[in-house]
Design a protein around this motif. Sequence first.
Motif, PDB file in Angstrom:
ATOM      1  N   GLU A 110       0.817  -1.216   0.000  1.00 59.05           N
ATOM      2  CA  GLU A 110       0.000   0.000   0.000  1.00 59.05           C
ATOM      3  C   GLU A 110       0.851   1.266   0.000  1.00 59.05           C
ATOM      4  O   GLU A 110       0.496   2.255  -0.635  1.00 59.05           O
ATOM      5  CB  GLU A 110      -0.978  -0.010   1.167  1.00 59.05           C
ATOM      6  N   VAL A 111       1.969   1.239   0.697  1.00 63.83           N
ATOM      7  CA  VAL A 111       2.882   2.393   0.663  1.00 63.83           C
ATOM      8  C   VAL A 111       3.413   2.573  -0.766  1.00 63.83           C
ATOM      9  O   VAL A 111       3.467   3.703  -1.274  1.00 63.83           O
ATOM     10  CB  VAL A 111       4.038   2.228   1.673  1.00 63.83           C
ATOM     11  N   ASP A 112       3.780   1.483  -1.415  1.00 63.49           N
ATOM     12  CA  ASP A 112       4.251   1.561  -2.798  1.00 63.49           C
ATOM     13  C   ASP A 112       3.160   2.133  -3.705  1.00 63.49           C
ATOM     14  O   ASP A 112       3.430   2.993  -4.554  1.00 63.49           O
ATOM     15  CB  ASP A 112       4.681   0.187  -3.313  1.00 63.49           C
ATOM     16  N   ARG A 113       1.937   1.665  -3.502  1.00 60.00           N
ATOM     17  CA  ARG A 113       0.805   2.147  -4.298  1.00 60.00           C
ATOM     18  C   ARG A 113       0.571   3.644  -4.048  1.00 60.00           C
ATOM     19  O   ARG A 113       0.308   4.415  -4.969  1.00 60.00           O
ATOM     20  CB  ARG A 113      -0.439   1.329  -3.940  1.00 60.00           C
ATOM     21  N   LEU A 136      -4.332   1.895   4.148  1.00 63.40           N
ATOM     22  CA  LEU A 136      -3.334   2.011   5.217  1.00 63.40           C
ATOM     23  C   LEU A 136      -3.960   2.375   6.564  1.00 63.40           C
ATOM     24  O   LEU A 136      -3.293   2.319   7.595  1.00 63.40           O
ATOM     25  CB  LEU A 136      -2.276   3.060   4.844  1.00 63.40           C
ATOM     26  N   GLY A 137      -5.227   2.769   6.554  1.00 61.26           N
ATOM     27  CA  GLY A 137      -5.898   3.165   7.787  1.00 61.26           C
ATOM     28  C   GLY A 137      -5.739   4.632   8.123  1.00 61.26           C
ATOM     29  O   GLY A 137      -6.164   5.086   9.179  1.00 61.26           O
ATOM     30  N   GLU A 138      -5.128   5.403   7.226  1.00 65.15           N
ATOM     31  CA  GLU A 138      -4.899   6.826   7.482  1.00 65.15           C
ATOM     32  C   GLU A 138      -6.139   7.664   7.203  1.00 65.15           C
ATOM     33  O   GLU A 138      -6.234   8.806   7.638  1.00 65.15           O
ATOM     34  CB  GLU A 138      -3.727   7.325   6.637  1.00 65.15           C
ATOM     35  N   ARG A 139      -7.067   7.118   6.452  1.00 72.24           N
ATOM     36  CA  ARG A 139      -8.348   7.764   6.162  1.00 72.24           C
ATOM     37  C   ARG A 139      -9.423   6.690   6.238  1.00 72.24           C
ATOM     38  O   ARG A 139      -9.134   5.514   6.332  1.00 72.24           O
ATOM     39  CB  ARG A 139      -8.338   8.418   4.777  1.00 72.24           C
TER      40      ARG A 139
END
Length: 108
Positions: free
Chosen positions: A35-38, A72-75
């Motif tokens: 997900e970070v890569d995306r 990622l759970g950030e939103r």
Amino acid sequence: MAAPLLTPDRRYLVVRGRLWRASDPGLDPGTRQREVDRLMVARRAVRSALRSDDADALALARAAVQSAKVALGERGPVWWDDGAPDFNRRMVANTPYADWHAGLEEGD
């Protein structure tokens, strides 16, 4: 680069006095990295769309950023399950973290 300042419960990063929801610590490392890569690909696409003034590409890229941040759970829905409210994007001084943060500033 210094590590970001995290609230004591590790739910938020503090950036210039504002709370930003941290990634879900319960994500397995492979999922988190994917997900970070995306997210990074999507952010580069936003930059490219802005440079080329392409509104359609910008909308798609911003949607991809949103999707990665939700994953990622950030939103989106909060990743914690204790019923605590979400203070994402609020100024730390206007949240229950205000006293904690003020105490850090006094120590400078």
